[in-house]
Design a protein around this motif. Sequence first.
Motif, mmCIF file in Angstrom:
data_model
loop_
_atom_site.group_PDB
_atom_site.id
_atom_site.type_symbol
_atom_site.label_atom_id
_atom_site.label_comp_id
_atom_site.label_asym_id
_atom_site.label_seq_id
_atom_site.Cartn_x
_atom_site.Cartn_y
_atom_site.Cartn_z
ATOM 1 N N GLY A 5 0.792 -1.224 0.000
ATOM 2 C CA GLY A 5 0.000 0.000 0.000
ATOM 3 C C GLY A 5 0.824 1.274 0.000
ATOM 4 N N ASP A 6 2.120 1.172 0.193
ATOM 5 C CA ASP A 6 2.985 2.346 0.177
ATOM 6 C C ASP A 6 3.672 2.540 -1.172
ATOM 7 O OD1 ASP A 6 2.366 2.981 2.774
ATOM 8 O OD2 ASP A 6 4.060 1.892 3.602
ATOM 9 N N CYS A 7 3.354 1.701 -2.131
ATOM 10 C CA CYS A 7 3.981 1.756 -3.454
ATOM 11 C C CYS A 7 2.960 2.253 -4.470
ATOM 12 C CB CYS A 7 4.479 0.361 -3.833
ATOM 13 S SG CYS A 7 4.993 0.213 -5.559
ATOM 14 N N GLY A 8 3.265 3.363 -5.111
ATOM 15 C CA GLY A 8 2.362 3.922 -6.108
ATOM 16 C C GLY A 8 2.130 3.004 -7.282
ATOM 17 N N PHE A 9 3.187 2.371 -7.791
ATOM 18 C CA PHE A 9 3.024 1.446 -8.910
ATOM 19 C C PHE A 9 2.145 0.265 -8.507
ATOM 20 C CE2 PHE A 9 4.249 -2.325 -11.303
ATOM 21 C CZ PHE A 9 4.012 -1.883 -12.594
ATOM 22 N N CYS A 10 2.367 -0.269 -7.313
ATOM 23 C CA CYS A 10 1.571 -1.399 -6.817
ATOM 24 C C CYS A 10 0.105 -0.991 -6.678
ATOM 25 C CB CYS A 10 2.108 -1.882 -5.475
ATOM 26 S SG CYS A 10 3.822 -2.416 -5.534
ATOM 27 N N THR A 11 -0.120 0.197 -6.151
ATOM 28 C CA THR A 11 -1.476 0.688 -5.965
ATOM 29 C C THR A 11 -2.182 0.855 -7.297
ATOM 30 O OG1 THR A 11 -0.851 1.762 -3.909
ATOM 31 C CG2 THR A 11 -2.843 2.568 -4.975
ATOM 32 N N ARG A 12 -1.482 1.397 -8.284
ATOM 33 C CA ARG A 12 -2.078 1.553 -9.617
ATOM 34 C C ARG A 12 -2.370 0.190 -10.233
ATOM 35 N NH1 ARG A 12 0.264 6.510 -12.963
ATOM 36 N NH2 ARG A 12 -1.430 5.789 -14.271
ATOM 37 N N SER A 13 -1.494 -0.760 -10.026
ATOM 38 C CA SER A 13 -1.711 -2.107 -10.557
ATOM 39 C C SER A 13 -2.928 -2.756 -9.916
ATOM 40 C CB SER A 13 -0.470 -2.979 -10.316
ATOM 41 O OG SER A 13 0.636 -2.442 -11.007
ATOM 42 N N VAL A 14 -3.093 -2.566 -8.620
ATOM 43 C CA VAL A 14 -4.241 -3.141 -7.919
ATOM 44 C C VAL A 14 -5.525 -2.450 -8.353
ATOM 45 C CG1 VAL A 14 -5.286 -3.471 -5.645
ATOM 46 C CG2 VAL A 14 -2.908 -4.055 -6.015
ATOM 47 N N ARG A 15 -5.454 -1.174 -8.661
ATOM 48 C CA ARG A 15 -6.636 -0.477 -9.184
ATOM 49 C C ARG A 15 -7.096 -1.128 -10.488
ATOM 50 N NH1 ARG A 15 -8.536 2.649 -5.460
ATOM 51 N NH2 ARG A 15 -7.263 4.316 -4.639
ATOM 52 N N LEU A 16 -6.160 -1.578 -11.304
ATOM 53 C CA LEU A 16 -6.523 -2.311 -12.530
ATOM 54 C C LEU A 16 -7.136 -3.667 -12.174
ATOM 55 C CD1 LEU A 16 -3.436 -1.565 -14.808
ATOM 56 C CD2 LEU A 16 -5.744 -0.613 -15.003
ATOM 57 N N ALA A 17 -6.574 -4.346 -11.198
ATOM 58 C CA ALA A 17 -7.090 -5.649 -10.776
ATOM 59 C C ALA A 17 -8.516 -5.528 -10.237
ATOM 60 C CB ALA A 17 -6.176 -6.273 -9.724
ATOM 61 N N GLU A 18 -8.847 -4.385 -9.644
ATOM 62 C CA GLU A 18 -10.208 -4.167 -9.132
ATOM 63 C C GLU A 18 -11.248 -4.222 -10.248
ATOM 64 O OE1 GLU A 18 -10.218 -1.388 -5.225
ATOM 65 O OE2 GLU A 18 -9.681 -0.351 -7.085
ATOM 66 N N ARG A 19 -10.825 -3.981 -11.472
ATOM 67 C CA ARG A 19 -11.747 -3.973 -12.614
ATOM 68 C C ARG A 19 -11.992 -5.373 -13.181
ATOM 69 N NH1 ARG A 19 -9.064 1.080 -15.814
ATOM 70 N NH2 ARG A 19 -9.418 2.625 -14.190
ATOM 71 N N LEU A 20 -11.200 -6.338 -12.754
ATOM 72 C CA LEU A 20 -11.344 -7.699 -13.266
ATOM 73 C C LEU A 20 -12.634 -8.331 -12.744
ATOM 74 C CD1 LEU A 20 -7.679 -8.966 -12.880
ATOM 75 C CD2 LEU A 20 -8.877 -8.449 -15.019
ATOM 76 N N PRO A 21 -13.195 -9.256 -13.524
ATOM 77 C CA PRO A 21 -14.434 -9.912 -13.105
ATOM 78 C C PRO A 21 -14.173 -11.033 -12.095
ATOM 79 C CG PRO A 21 -13.783 -10.723 -15.256
ATOM 80 C CD PRO A 21 -12.794 -9.656 -14.869
ATOM 81 N N VAL A 22 -13.868 -10.633 -10.861
ATOM 82 C CA VAL A 22 -13.569 -11.614 -9.811
ATOM 83 C C VAL A 22 -13.997 -11.041 -8.467
ATOM 84 C CG1 VAL A 22 -11.204 -10.764 -9.510
ATOM 85 C CG2 VAL A 22 -11.763 -13.087 -8.806
#
Length: 132
Positions: A11-28
């Motif tokens: 949660g302290d990594c901007g790149f990781c946070t942006r990547s997880v924001r993309l994962a939030e859009r996945l159908p899961v």
Amino acid sequence: MSELPVLIYDGDCGFCTRSVRLAERLPVRMHIQAWQEADLAAMRTTADRARHEVLWVATSGRVFGGAAAVAELLKACRVPWPVLGWGMSAPVLRMLADRAYRWVAANRFRLPGATPACQLPPDERPGHSDRC
């Protein structure tokens, strides 16, 4: 174990946070949690591991890290994503996915959207609102 799998990220990594924001859009259906706020011992993992790789904690309690975590996330999605996840798990592609993941992890602070001091407030982290 949890009713839903858990994606644990830095949660302290901007790149990781942006990547997880993309994962939030996945159908899961999953829970998303920064490792800094997670009960890692209850999930059978450690802060040292979570600092170095994204983690996928399956409903069985099995913990996958790095490229394997990404593959498991994709396998848990609706079609067509599982095909990519299973492909990433095949022996030759798994080796390539592991290498690519290690390179990205080692260089994440140099990648777009990342800064060395991107301490995000908890309410701005992905998964803050319980969507599932």
